[in-house]
Write an enzyme that holds these catalytic residues in place. Sequence first.
Site: not given
Length: 484
Positions: A253, A288, A236, A231-232
């Site tokens: 990630e 991403c 994170g 995610g973002s």
Amino acid sequence: MLVKDNFPSISGMYLINGEWISSSHVKPVINPANIKEVVGEIALCSQDDVNQAVEAASSAFQTWSQTTIEERSNLMLAVASKLEKIISENISLFVRENGKTLIEAKKDLGRCVEIMKKGPDLLKEWWQVQDFSNEHQKVQIRKRPRGVTAIIAPWNSPMILTFKRLVPALLTGNTVVFKPATDCPLTVMNCLKEVAACFPQGVINIVTGSGRVIGDTICSHPKVKAVAFVGSTETGKEIIKNCAPTVKKLSLELGGNDPALVLQDAKLDDEAIRNMRGAVLRAAGQVCSAVKRIYVHQSRYEEFVTKLEKDFHRIVVGNGLHPDTTMGPINNKSQFDFVNDLKNKTIQEGANVVNCGRKLDDESWENGYFMLPSFVTGVKQTSDIVQLEQFGPIVPILPFSDTEEAIHLANDTEFGLRASVWTEDESLAIKLADRIQAGAVFHNNHTIFKDLRLDFPGLKESGLSTETIYGGLEFFTDSYGFAN
């Protein structure tokens, strides 16, 4: 009025210890191509639900962790065959809740089966005891499962990004508490319903709802030993804070702002331009590792912009279920508003934003989160459209004068996920790749790794993980030394 008979069977439910539980607290899942259509509902679980799921996983771990790798491998292969049979019936559901095209959806779901089929062979090879004994001491490196594992998935590619973590976690003997994204949970849960039914109760548990409630509770729970999140970067960082008190193992990630460097000798034929377009606009740019900044040598700048604009005009934006659609909508209103605001700010700054492509259907355009693909020229390196991860179908194109400037511009970001170098000189591409701060650098393309065993961690604020070949298996295990 909602026609709930058309909802998938897992709508408004969550899974704890083998039991699917209905919730009275739900949130609608909207079709981004037709925001008047409710595809299903997602349960809004509580902290108590999460705690029960973790306890169920912890209890199941006591027996599941003691199974042999042969038992786990054989079961995984059997489940892969079962899942393969229902993939086709879930493609339409995935398009309706995610927005991708039929082709993109089919690839996402099919690759999940591929992971399940390849995982057991990798496990058998990797799990072997390593012997470091000598005349002075017998020493072995052995492996064991880590414990209860949390997997938190994103909305952009929930199927593949879930199974890339779920499969190695289960194969190595761990139990799982899974949280899907609230904007796209139904297909992955529908598939996991079939998968979970084949495993002992409590091995796979699913809790749904607010990231603030569910995610925070999972990450702070002392019995959760590892957290795998996609995610973002902002989320994170919050996960790191919540996991710090119990020092959990983390796989993150996170975001990317991938640069593509088009050098003076780049081959700008139809194939190259088509590859660049795909690298920017795959899944409407909601990837991403998509190209999010393009730097072109000033001698080729006008040529490149002209050719990319022509190719962008081939895009047909519409409902992903329609066979003529080549790019679907933005997945959710929050992301749609973010990209539009970023686009409007870029225009206000004086940059030139060129919209391309065409609408599949003018009549339904306002009923979905649709956006034409566009590119930006006359923009500064300091602009938000260059510095932020836009995560949408818009890309800035900037000129550079020499390779030193190109490297400086490429590295001028807090992200470091992927990058690409476009040149006919492979040795030069390698030299530049050595200096570009990214987890992977592609040459004359910007894509994904075709071999699912291969992936690489992001650098800087793009993540903490190692997924190359055995990295997924390694993350979900503890290696320990045995000596006498």
